[in-house]
Design a protein around this motif. Structure first.
Motif, PDB file in Angstrom:
ATOM      1  N   GLY A   1      -4.326 -22.995   8.130  1.00 32.12           N
ATOM      2  CA  GLY A   1      -4.994 -21.747   8.493  1.00 32.12           C
ATOM      3  C   GLY A   1      -6.476 -22.022   8.698  1.00 32.12           C
ATOM      4  N   ASN A   2      -7.317 -21.261   8.027  1.00 30.49           N
ATOM      5  CA  ASN A   2      -8.761 -21.465   8.098  1.00 30.49           C
ATOM      6  C   ASN A   2      -9.291 -22.175   6.860  1.00 30.49           C
ATOM      7  OD1 ASN A   2      -8.894 -20.109  10.561  1.00 30.49           O
ATOM      8  ND2 ASN A   2      -8.975 -18.146   9.529  1.00 30.49           N
ATOM      9  N   TYR A   3      -8.402 -22.824   6.088  1.00 29.65           N
ATOM     10  CA  TYR A   3      -8.793 -23.383   4.797  1.00 29.65           C
ATOM     11  C   TYR A   3      -9.154 -24.874   4.861  1.00 29.65           C
ATOM     12  CZ  TYR A   3      -8.245 -25.506   0.270  1.00 29.65           C
ATOM     13  OH  TYR A   3      -8.422 -26.269  -0.831  1.00 29.65           O
ATOM     14  N   GLY A   4      -8.215 -25.757   5.086  1.00 29.87           N
ATOM     15  CA  GLY A   4      -8.322 -27.213   5.066  1.00 29.87           C
ATOM     16  C   GLY A   4      -9.727 -27.765   4.791  1.00 29.87           C
ATOM     17  N   PRO A   5      -9.907 -29.059   4.645  1.00 25.60           N
ATOM     18  CA  PRO A   5      -8.861 -30.078   4.722  1.00 25.60           C
ATOM     19  C   PRO A   5      -8.144 -30.281   3.404  1.00 25.60           C
ATOM     20  CG  PRO A   5     -10.983 -31.134   4.470  1.00 25.60           C
ATOM     21  CD  PRO A   5     -11.240 -29.643   4.538  1.00 25.60           C
ATOM     22  N   VAL A   6      -6.973 -30.841   3.480  1.00 20.37           N
ATOM     23  CA  VAL A   6      -6.201 -31.126   2.292  1.00 20.37           C
ATOM     24  C   VAL A   6      -6.032 -32.616   2.092  1.00 20.37           C
ATOM     25  CG1 VAL A   6      -3.972 -30.857   1.177  1.00 20.37           C
ATOM     26  CG2 VAL A   6      -5.017 -28.931   2.304  1.00 20.37           C
TER      27      VAL A   6
ATOM     28  N   THR B   1      -5.387 -17.111   4.630  1.00 25.54           N
ATOM     29  CA  THR B   1      -4.848 -17.594   5.901  1.00 25.54           C
ATOM     30  C   THR B   1      -3.813 -18.699   5.691  1.00 25.54           C
ATOM     31  OG1 THR B   1      -6.551 -19.269   6.336  1.00 25.54           O
ATOM     32  CG2 THR B   1      -6.998 -17.007   7.081  1.00 25.54           C
ATOM     33  N   VAL B   2      -3.662 -19.152   4.434  1.00 23.95           N
ATOM     34  CA  VAL B   2      -2.608 -20.107   4.091  1.00 23.95           C
ATOM     35  C   VAL B   2      -1.371 -19.291   3.752  1.00 23.95           C
ATOM     36  CG1 VAL B   2      -1.885 -21.923   2.512  1.00 23.95           C
ATOM     37  CG2 VAL B   2      -4.294 -21.766   3.204  1.00 23.95           C
ATOM     38  N   SER B   3      -0.270 -19.562   4.428  1.00 26.21           N
ATOM     39  CA  SER B   3       0.967 -18.805   4.209  1.00 26.21           C
ATOM     40  C   SER B   3       1.623 -19.187   2.889  1.00 26.21           C
ATOM     41  CB  SER B   3       1.958 -19.073   5.349  1.00 26.21           C
ATOM     42  OG  SER B   3       1.424 -18.618   6.566  1.00 26.21           O
TER      43      SER B   3
END
Length: 108
Positions: free
Chosen positions: A102-107, A55-57
């Motif tokens: 996307g649906n990943y984070g956190p960064v 989901t991260v472009s």
């Protein structure tokens, strides 16, 4: 320009945003393997969840500085700051903010 760092929590990496923006004008963030300055999704826990990483472009967002640090979303799946989706594709950053890709984070 204020001194700022970005911490990729799952990857355990810290990036000096001030130096990168000073040298290149902006910092690109995107999925691992697609030549962004900061590749999101490198941590061991993140790598276990391949569906979330997708989901991260490839070129998900950029961070720039103009009296404040701004993040601009270039993705299909969105970028959120502290859980709130960026409106008008751009949001400004403050100390301690968490950025979700996307649906990943956190960064950070």
């Amino acid at each position: 320009m204020k001194n700022a760092v970005l911490r990729d929590i799952p990857a355990g990496k810290t990036y000096n945003l001030t130096a990168l923006i000073g040298e290149f004008g902006e910092v690109s963030l995107g999925r691992v393997g697609f030549e962004s300055m900061i590749e999101v999704g490198q941590g061991a826990e993140a790598m276990k969840n391949e569906k979330a990483i997708r989901t991260v472009s490839k070129q998900h967002a950029t961070i720039t500085y103009d009296d404040k640090f701004f993040i601009r979303d270039h993705s299909l799946n969105g970028t959120r700051i502290n859980g709130t989706k960026i409106s008008n594709e751009k949001g400004w950053l403050r100390n301690g903010d968490q950025i979700f890709f996307g649906n990943y984070g956190p960064v950070v």
